[in-house]
Design a protein around this motif. Structure first.
Motif, short mmCIF file in Angstrom:
data_model
loop_
_atom_site.label_atom_id
_atom_site.label_comp_id
_atom_site.label_asym_id
_atom_site.label_seq_id
_atom_site.Cartn_x
_atom_site.Cartn_y
_atom_site.Cartn_z
N VAL A 261 26.10 18.13 14.66
CA VAL A 261 25.11 18.83 13.83
C VAL A 261 25.81 19.29 12.56
N ASP A 262 25.30 18.84 11.42
CA ASP A 262 25.94 19.10 10.14
C ASP A 262 24.99 19.87 9.23
N ASP A 263 25.43 21.04 8.81
CA ASP A 263 24.65 21.91 7.93
C ASP A 263 24.75 21.37 6.50
N CYS A 264 23.62 20.97 5.95
CA CYS A 264 23.58 20.41 4.60
C CYS A 264 23.10 21.44 3.58
N ASN A 265 23.23 22.71 3.90
CA ASN A 265 22.66 23.76 3.06
C ASN A 265 23.63 24.22 2.00
N HIS A 266 23.15 24.23 0.74
CA HIS A 266 23.96 24.79 -0.34
C HIS A 266 23.19 25.81 -1.16
N ASP A 267 21.87 25.80 -1.07
CA ASP A 267 21.12 26.56 -2.07
C ASP A 267 19.84 27.20 -1.55
N ILE A 268 19.66 27.27 -0.25
CA ILE A 268 18.41 27.82 0.27
C ILE A 268 18.73 28.94 1.25
N ASP A 269 19.65 29.80 0.89
CA ASP A 269 19.93 31.02 1.63
C ASP A 269 20.32 30.78 3.09
#
Length: 238
Positions: A122-130
């Motif tokens: 499981v890879d977190d692709c979050n950079h800009d949505i809190d």
């Protein structure tokens, strides 16, 4: 199926064991997969955005073909998490950067898969949505496996030496996320069941790091998908 080894699980997935342990949909999925040692399965889930980094699978598949002797299906497979057919996969990949909220069937399959010998990256692709993906996914894991289930991997964990020797989790150019800490994460986390890592969880965004036209690998000083090979080899052999 408590106590099932990874080898037992893979034999089930390949259709080698029949009977009451495996339902008809899983036997059908195993029949399709027979002849391959590895096939890349992306999990599709109802909430959030599951289909990011669309070139990443082909890069990892290419590396597995280049570096190993595995018989690798050259095509990515997309399977709904709610579909029992996902239980037959030797390796699953899940990513996103929005909300993760499993429905009842998704939660049931995810738990059964991890507890009974499967492996999920499981890879977190979050950079800009809190940090919505990370926060919501971690809540799901706490609800399913318990609040202390996700633990940091030790620097000498076998996944860092399962094929190539890697000095801890490689950094990426994308992991300075926008949800408050602005840190390079020098660790990965996972959920271990009966001494076996069933879930590897990354906030480092390997999906984006490995998402490029595979022809451009020749321009890299070091192939950054080598750690992906380690993850797959660990999943298949532990």
């Amino acid at each position: 199926m408590p106590g099932l080894t990874r080898g037992d699980f893979l034999r089930l997935a390949a259709g080698g064991l029949a009977g009451a342990l495996i339902e008809a949909p899983l036997r059908a999925a195993g029949a399709v997969a027979r002849g391959y040692d590895f096939w890349f399965t992306r999990l599709k889930y109802e909430s959030g955005d599951w289909d990011l980094d669309q070139r990443m699978p082909s890069n990892l598949i290419t590396s597995l073909i280049d570096y190993t002797s595995l018989r690798v299906d050259p095509k990515e497979r997309i399977v709904a998490l709610a579909d029992p057919a996902m239980l037959a996969a030797p390796f699953c990949y899940m990513t996103g950067h929005k909300l993760v909220e499993f429905n009842a069937a998704e939660r049931r399959n995810f738990e059964r898969y991890v507890r009974n010998g499967g492996f999920v990256l499981v890879d977190d692709c979050n950079h800009d949505i809190d940090g919505l993906f990370a926060k919501s996914f971690e809540r799901q894991m706490a609800a399913i496996f318990g609040p202390a289930a996700l633990k940091r991997l030790a620097p000498n964990h076998p996944v860092f030496r399962s094929f190539f020797k890697v000095d801890g989790p490689p950094n990426t150019a994308f992991e300075l996320n926008g949800w408050g800490d602005d840190l390079i994460h020098d660790y990965l986390r996972g959920i271990t069941i009966d001494g076996r890592l069933g879930l590897l969880y990354s906030n480092k965004d390997y999906g984006c790091e490995w998402d490029y036209d595979w022809h451009n690998k020749r321009f890299l000083a070091e192939d950054n998908t080598k750690f992906g090979v380690n993850i797959v080899m660990y999943a298949l052999t532990s």
